[in-house]
Design a protein around this motif. Structure first.
Motif, PDB file in Angstrom:
ATOM      1  N   UNK A 127       0.828  -1.572   0.195  1.00 52.61           N
ATOM      2  CA  UNK A 127       0.158   0.169   0.091  1.00 52.61           C
ATOM      3  C   UNK A 127       0.727   1.431   0.381  1.00 52.61           C
ATOM      4  N   UNK A 128       2.226   0.569  -0.213  1.00 55.51           N
ATOM      5  CA  UNK A 128       3.698   2.395  -0.069  1.00 55.51           C
ATOM      6  C   UNK A 128       2.493   3.477   0.801  1.00 55.51           C
ATOM      7  N   UNK A 129       2.299   2.995   2.314  1.00 53.43           N
ATOM      8  CA  UNK A 129       2.433   3.496   3.848  1.00 53.43           C
ATOM      9  C   UNK A 129       3.591   3.621   4.116  1.00 53.43           C
ATOM     10  N   UNK A 130       4.734   3.393   3.488  1.00 53.96           N
ATOM     11  CA  UNK A 130       6.296   3.308   4.281  1.00 53.96           C
ATOM     12  C   UNK A 130       5.921   2.945   5.382  1.00 53.96           C
ATOM     13  N   UNK A 131       7.648   3.201   5.883  1.00 52.78           N
ATOM     14  CA  UNK A 131       7.480   2.955   7.868  1.00 52.78           C
ATOM     15  C   UNK A 131       6.543   4.166   8.404  1.00 52.78           C
ATOM     16  N   UNK A 132       6.022   4.099   9.081  1.00 53.16           N
ATOM     17  CA  UNK A 132       5.144   5.138   9.678  1.00 53.16           C
ATOM     18  C   UNK A 132       4.456   4.399  10.852  1.00 53.16           C
TER      19      UNK A 132
END
Length: 284
Positions: A127-132
């Motif tokens: 989902x390309x939310x990244x490490x967040x």
């Protein structure tokens, strides 16, 4: 005589088991308190880490843990309650339904590191939310979801059938009965299950290790797409990965003590809400 002897043995084994658990719990808490209370102060909980985390405080980790807990609750609670209501009040008793219940209970026993790997593959990469913070919160929400479904369904199961029959006798529809009678009656147990599940998730390290926890952040923000510090991960780093483990050991004990206090406050909040809701429902 034989039956009484068997009862005495059963009660004795239960008493010994309870005493052993309480003893080890007291020993652990005493060890943490005696080694961590010396470094615990207002500066410790209100300042940023300094000098390579060998001094200063843990304010960013506290902020990150609180925000992570809120996201976890917002993510897991509505879906968990809706799933429990459907399974208990609407779904027919079929092999498929029983399979779903068994799968949910099996998910509750899956190690948290597996959820961390799933969160990494799904939220961080797919989902390309990244490490967040958002990725970590969604992962912990999935981790908490089976517990919330199971506890909510158990709370609904404890509502007497006579209450449902009384609502139907008064002409209420099935939806009105569930909305106005069953859910309010089961609400104390549902809320307790949610808070206990979220408080358990607040102490997890493995899921956030893969999805967004950072070693150090000197400018914590409330942005969901940024990495964050958290008490469990901070404790892990101080205890095992720091270059001066002996130097920061008192800070690690203090961090563990703060984490236990946070979880204890969440549990006390659950018990208070349960008591208050039960009292209000009884007087209604």
């Amino acid at each position: 005589m034989k039956r009484k002897l068997l009862e005495y043995l059963e009660w004795g084994s239960l008493l010994m088991s309870t005493t052993a658990v309480c003893f080890f719990l007291v020993v652990i808490l005493w060890d943490l308190a005696s080694k961590g209370a010396g470094s615990l102060s207002w500066d410790f909980v209100s300042r940023f880490p300094e000098n390579g985390m060998t001094s200063g405080g843990i304010l960013p980790a506290i902020i990150g843990t609180v925000m992570l807990t809120v996201i976890t609750a917002i993510t897991a609670a509505p879906f968990g309650i809706c799933c429990a209501i459907y399974l208990h009040e609407y779904a027919p008793d079929t092999p498929v339904t029983r399979l779903i219940r068994a799968s949910i209970r099996n998910l509750a026993g899956v190690p948290s590191v597996i959820f961390g790997l799933f969160g990494l593959a799904c939220f961080v990469q797919a989902l390309h939310l990244g490490t967040s913070l958002l990725s970590a919160g969604l992962t912990l929400g999935l981790l908490s979801l089976p517990y919330i479904i199971v506890t909510s369904e158990e709370a609904l199961h404890r509502v007497p059938v006579s209450i449902r029959e009384g609502a139907w006798a008064l002409g209420a529809t099935h939806f009105e009965m569930v909305r106005d009678i069953v859910v309010p009656s089961a609400l104390p147990g549902i809320i307790t299950g949610i808070i206990l599940a979220v408080s358990r998730a607040a102490g997890e390290t493995a899921p956030i290790l893969f999805t967004g926890a950072a070693y150090y952040i000197n400018n914590p923000s409330f942005s969901l797409d940024q990495e964050f510090m958290a008490l469990p991960y901070h404790l892990y780093m101080l205890s095992t990965q720091h270059q001066s483990v002996d130097l920061v050991r008192p800070l690690a004990y203090s961090t563990a003590l703060v984490l236990i206090i946070v979880v204890l406050l969440l549990n006390l909040t659950a018990f208070y809400i349960r008591y208050k809701s039960s009292k209000d429902h009884a007087t209604a």
